[in-house]
Design a protein around this motif. Structure first.
Motif, PDB file in Angstrom:
ATOM      1  N   ALA A   1       0.845  -1.431   0.116  1.00 50.58           N
ATOM      2  CA  ALA A   1      -0.068   0.033   0.063  1.00 50.58           C
ATOM      3  C   ALA A   1       0.829   1.363   0.222  1.00 50.58           C
ATOM      4  O   ALA A   1       0.462   2.310  -0.845  1.00 50.58           O
ATOM      5  CB  ALA A   1      -0.914   0.003   1.206  1.00 50.58           C
ATOM      6  N   VAL A   2       1.940   1.365   0.627  1.00 52.93           N
ATOM      7  CA  VAL A   2       2.902   2.311   0.659  1.00 52.93           C
ATOM      8  C   VAL A   2       3.644   2.540  -0.510  1.00 52.93           C
ATOM      9  O   VAL A   2       3.897   3.601  -1.048  1.00 52.93           O
ATOM     10  CB  VAL A   2       3.883   2.312   2.108  1.00 52.93           C
ATOM     11  CG1 VAL A   2       4.933   3.163   1.809  1.00 52.93           C
ATOM     12  CG2 VAL A   2       3.118   2.303   3.396  1.00 52.93           C
ATOM     13  N   ILE A   3       4.055   1.404  -1.155  1.00 56.68           N
ATOM     14  CA  ILE A   3       4.741   1.527  -2.223  1.00 56.68           C
ATOM     15  C   ILE A   3       3.882   1.941  -3.450  1.00 56.68           C
ATOM     16  O   ILE A   3       4.324   2.817  -4.298  1.00 56.68           O
ATOM     17  CB  ILE A   3       5.406   0.125  -2.600  1.00 56.68           C
ATOM     18  CG1 ILE A   3       6.613  -0.351  -1.631  1.00 56.68           C
ATOM     19  CG2 ILE A   3       5.888  -0.253  -3.989  1.00 56.68           C
ATOM     20  CD1 ILE A   3       6.932  -1.757  -1.907  1.00 56.68           C
ATOM     21  N   THR A   4       2.702   1.769  -3.508  1.00 56.44           N
ATOM     22  CA  THR A   4       1.765   1.885  -4.499  1.00 56.44           C
ATOM     23  C   THR A   4       1.471   3.666  -4.486  1.00 56.44           C
ATOM     24  O   THR A   4       1.481   4.215  -5.301  1.00 56.44           O
ATOM     25  CB  THR A   4       0.429   1.282  -4.449  1.00 56.44           C
ATOM     26  OG1 THR A   4       0.662  -0.088  -4.405  1.00 56.44           O
ATOM     27  CG2 THR A   4      -0.652   1.857  -5.475  1.00 56.44           C
ATOM     28  N   LYS A   5       1.555   3.986  -3.086  1.00 59.53           N
ATOM     29  CA  LYS A   5       1.210   5.549  -2.946  1.00 59.53           C
ATOM     30  C   LYS A   5       2.377   6.244  -3.443  1.00 59.53           C
ATOM     31  O   LYS A   5       2.496   7.230  -4.292  1.00 59.53           O
ATOM     32  CB  LYS A   5       1.229   5.830  -1.611  1.00 59.53           C
ATOM     33  CG  LYS A   5      -0.168   5.526  -0.883  1.00 59.53           C
ATOM     34  CD  LYS A   5      -1.046   6.478  -1.127  1.00 59.53           C
ATOM     35  CE  LYS A   5      -2.391   6.532  -0.507  1.00 59.53           C
ATOM     36  NZ  LYS A   5      -3.571   7.167  -0.890  1.00 59.53           N
ATOM     37  N   LEU A   6       3.713   5.776  -3.177  1.00 63.30           N
ATOM     38  CA  LEU A   6       4.861   6.277  -3.797  1.00 63.30           C
ATOM     39  C   LEU A   6       5.328   6.013  -5.244  1.00 63.30           C
ATOM     40  O   LEU A   6       5.398   7.093  -5.923  1.00 63.30           O
ATOM     41  CB  LEU A   6       6.082   5.429  -2.929  1.00 63.30           C
ATOM     42  CG  LEU A   6       6.133   5.996  -1.542  1.00 63.30           C
ATOM     43  CD1 LEU A   6       7.495   5.141  -0.745  1.00 63.30           C
ATOM     44  CD2 LEU A   6       6.765   7.308  -1.326  1.00 63.30           C
TER      45      LEU A   6
END
Length: 358
Positions: A46-51
């Motif tokens: 989820a964090v990687i997708t945001k980035l």
């Protein structure tokens, strides 16, 4: 949403959609290393997708679970990965996980190129109310917990309650031990909220739980702002060391149990021990001492320990970072919300241990 400012240094955002702030916080970075564990693949994704959606290049780095991540070997692998990816001082580290993961992610950021920015994104209650706030980073040694580290304040802290989905009940209770600690040293309302409804206090989707987290973060932010690097503690004015309430024995239990006990479980016993010690040292009244056991029992935390001989624990206490020379120092309560620092006699230490071991 709650925005808790740690002076002019950084902001702790507490909300169910706190991750939405991440792209703005890393806008000046070309590369971001996301440090997490295999167990937390969903949260890390989820964090990687945001980035990646915001156009940032992501380096995903996986570390072992729990305290197994906090080793010099893990640290060396992370340094080498950043160097191989040509990270510079404009780049950034994000730690996604519990307190152990954010501890090691922060220390990597503190030490690589003598310091690059970092952002902790805690996924446990313990991480949200304690490890991610305050800029403490570090690793363990076989001889003791958190013996190597650095103070390295983050750019921001993102506390997103959505990341707690699926967190085991035992982990929720463990994290609440640090919330209770904040209640004993500074905020009586925390104790009242838990006593009034222990079950709801453990419901990560409840408003009561959200208020407890916000209150605990505010306590830590206030203490840290006055004493970032634990340099101003005196007997009557304990500074940041007051956040170690219950930790002197608690850390010893963790080490003795080889981290089979959760941090909060060990700290819960440590707080009960500190209260019984204070009854002798400071005259802490009986009601305050008994409140320790009743609050912690109400949320399912242990209040006694007899799994190791006292000399074993006493040797580990000597390695506590509050120790000066050969004299152990304890955070004790002179009264509720009135922490002090004291060095009890050996007889007092042993007598208090017998009370929690019976």
């Amino acid at each position: 949403m709650s925005e808790i400012q740690v002076g002019e240094r950084y902001c702790v955002t507490v909300a169910r959609d706190a991750l939405n702030k991440l792209p703005t916080l890393v806008a000046d970075s070309h590369r971001v290393a996301v440090v997490s564990t295999a167990t937390l693949a969903r949260q890390a994704a989820a964090v990687i997708t945001k980035l990646e959606t915001s156009g940032v290049k992501v380096l995903s780095l996986v570390v072992p679970d729990g305290e197994n991540a906090k080793t010099s070997a893990t640290l060396a692998k992370l340094w080498q990965a950043l160097a191989a990816a040509d990270f510079t001082r404009n780049d950034l580290v994000v730690g996604v996980g519990g307190g152990a993961t954010t501890d090691v992610a922060g220390f990597v950021a503190a030490s690589y190129l003598r310091g690059i920015p970092w952002i902790p994104i805690p996924t446990t209650v313990l991480g949200m109310v304690d490890a991610a706030v305050g800029g403490k980073t570090g690793i363990d040694l076989p001889e003791g917990k958190n013996l190597v580290g650095a103070f390295h304040e983050p750019r921001a802290v993102l506390v997103d309650f959505a990341l707690l989905a699926g967190l085991p009940e035992r982990e929720v209770r463990s994290g609440l031990a640090e919330v209770v600690k904040a209640g004993f040293i500074a905020d009586s309302m925390i104790l009242e909220l838990i006593c009034a409804n222990p079950r709801e206090s453990q419901n990560v989707n409840s408003e009561r739980f959200a208020e407890l987290v916000v209150r605990a973060v505010k306590v830590k932010a206030t203490v840290v702002l006055d004493d970032l690097s634990e340099r101003t503690s005196l007997a009557a004015l304990p500074g940041r060391e007051q956040l170690n309430y219950g930790h002197t024995l608690g850390h010893a239990i963790e080490m003795q149990q080889q981290f089979r006990w959760r941090h909060g479980e060990a700290i819960a016993v440590g707080m009960v021990y500190a209260a019984k010690l204070a009854a002798t040292v400071t005259g802490l009244d009986r009601a305050a001492v008994e409140l320790h056991s009743s609050v912690l029992r109400a949320i399912g935390l242990p209040v006694s320990y007899a799994a190791a001989p006292y000399p074993n624990l006493r040797a580990l206490i000597s390695r506590d970072k509050k120790t000066r020379g050969i004299t152990p120092r304890f955070v004790l309560l002179a009264g509720l919300q009135h922490p002090i620092i004291d060095s009890p006699s050996e007889d007092m230490l042993y007598a208090a241990y017998r009370l929690i071991a019976d």
